[in-house]
Design a protein around this motif. Structure first.
Motif, PDB file in Angstrom:
ATOM      1  N   GLU A  30      15.930   6.764  27.030  1.00 51.66           N
ATOM      2  CA  GLU A  30      14.559   6.841  26.532  1.00 51.66           C
ATOM      3  C   GLU A  30      13.998   8.257  26.560  1.00 51.66           C
ATOM      4  N   ALA A  31      14.697   9.189  27.191  1.00 54.74           N
ATOM      5  CA  ALA A  31      14.228  10.573  27.300  1.00 54.74           C
ATOM      6  C   ALA A  31      14.178  11.233  25.927  1.00 54.74           C
ATOM      7  N   CYS A  88      22.258   8.137  30.852  1.00 51.89           N
ATOM      8  CA  CYS A  88      21.594   7.357  31.909  1.00 51.89           C
ATOM      9  C   CYS A  88      20.084   7.281  31.692  1.00 51.89           C
ATOM     10  N   THR A  89      19.568   8.108  30.783  1.00 53.12           N
ATOM     11  CA  THR A  89      18.141   8.130  30.474  1.00 53.12           C
ATOM     12  C   THR A  89      17.956   8.096  28.953  1.00 53.12           C
ATOM     13  N   ASP A 132      10.271  15.803  27.582  1.00 53.71           N
ATOM     14  CA  ASP A 132      10.288  15.051  28.837  1.00 53.71           C
ATOM     15  C   ASP A 132      10.978  15.865  29.926  1.00 53.71           C
ATOM     16  N   ALA A 191      21.458  13.633  33.428  1.00 55.14           N
ATOM     17  CA  ALA A 191      20.048  13.348  33.673  1.00 55.14           C
ATOM     18  C   ALA A 191      20.000  11.941  34.258  1.00 55.14           C
ATOM     19  N   ILE A 192      19.609  11.841  35.523  1.00 52.33           N
ATOM     20  CA  ILE A 192      19.700  10.558  36.214  1.00 52.33           C
ATOM     21  C   ILE A 192      18.389   9.779  36.227  1.00 52.33           C
ATOM     22  N   THR A 193      17.262  10.455  35.999  1.00 48.59           N
ATOM     23  CA  THR A 193      15.974   9.775  35.935  1.00 48.59           C
ATOM     24  C   THR A 193      14.964  10.697  35.282  1.00 48.59           C
ATOM     25  N   MET A 194      13.893  10.105  34.791  1.00 51.29           N
ATOM     26  CA  MET A 194      12.799  10.882  34.227  1.00 51.29           C
ATOM     27  C   MET A 194      11.724  11.060  35.294  1.00 51.29           C
ATOM     28  N   VAL A 210      13.413  15.619  33.282  1.00 46.14           N
ATOM     29  CA  VAL A 210      14.436  14.765  33.879  1.00 46.14           C
ATOM     30  C   VAL A 210      14.976  15.432  35.128  1.00 46.14           C
ATOM     31  N   LEU A 267      22.523  12.578  28.571  1.00 51.99           N
ATOM     32  CA  LEU A 267      21.323  11.747  28.668  1.00 51.99           C
ATOM     33  C   LEU A 267      21.625  10.256  28.609  1.00 51.99           C
TER      34      LEU A 267
END
Length: 115
Positions: free
Chosen positions: A42-43, A39-40, A47, A56-59, A49, A37
């Motif tokens: 804030e996850a 790269c994310t 959540d 995990a590249i984006t939410m 992703v 996580l």
């Protein structure tokens, strides 16, 4: 035939640290895999992703995750590529654990560009 890597949406069910990095257990419709996580950051648990090659590249929001999984399931029905990528998981992700809703973050407040 050209191979293509997919980013697949999943639900974070738990978070822990490994070698100083945040790692989540991500549920892809019953199949759980670990994903970094970093790269994310804030996850949080609950959540969704997009996971690509173990990161995990984006939410994404739940509605987008479910729409994407439906498209991937439709593709999988024709060639089995999702099962090849993930194992046997081609079902919708589990319901997120009950948690109070979080306020959306304003990217401008986080030093990012809100454009």
């Amino acid at each position: 035939m050209t191979a293509m890597c997919l980013g697949v949406p999943g639900l974070i069910t738990e978070i822990h640290q490994e070698a100083g990095l945040p790692v989540g257990t991500v549920d892809f419709g019953g199949l759980r895999r670990s994903a970094c996580l970093s790269c994310t950051p804030e996850a949080a648990v609950g959540d969704y992703v997009i996971v690509h090659v173990g990161f995990a590249i984006t939410m994404v929001d739940e509605a987008e995750a479910r729409r994407t999984l439906e498209v991937l399931r439709a593709i999988d029905a024709t060639d089995g590529s999702l099962r090849t990528e993930l194992g046997e998981a081609a079902e919708p992700p589990a319901e997120p654990p009950a948690e109070p809703p979080r306020e959306p973050r304003d990217l401008a407040d986080a030093g990012g560009d809100a454009a």
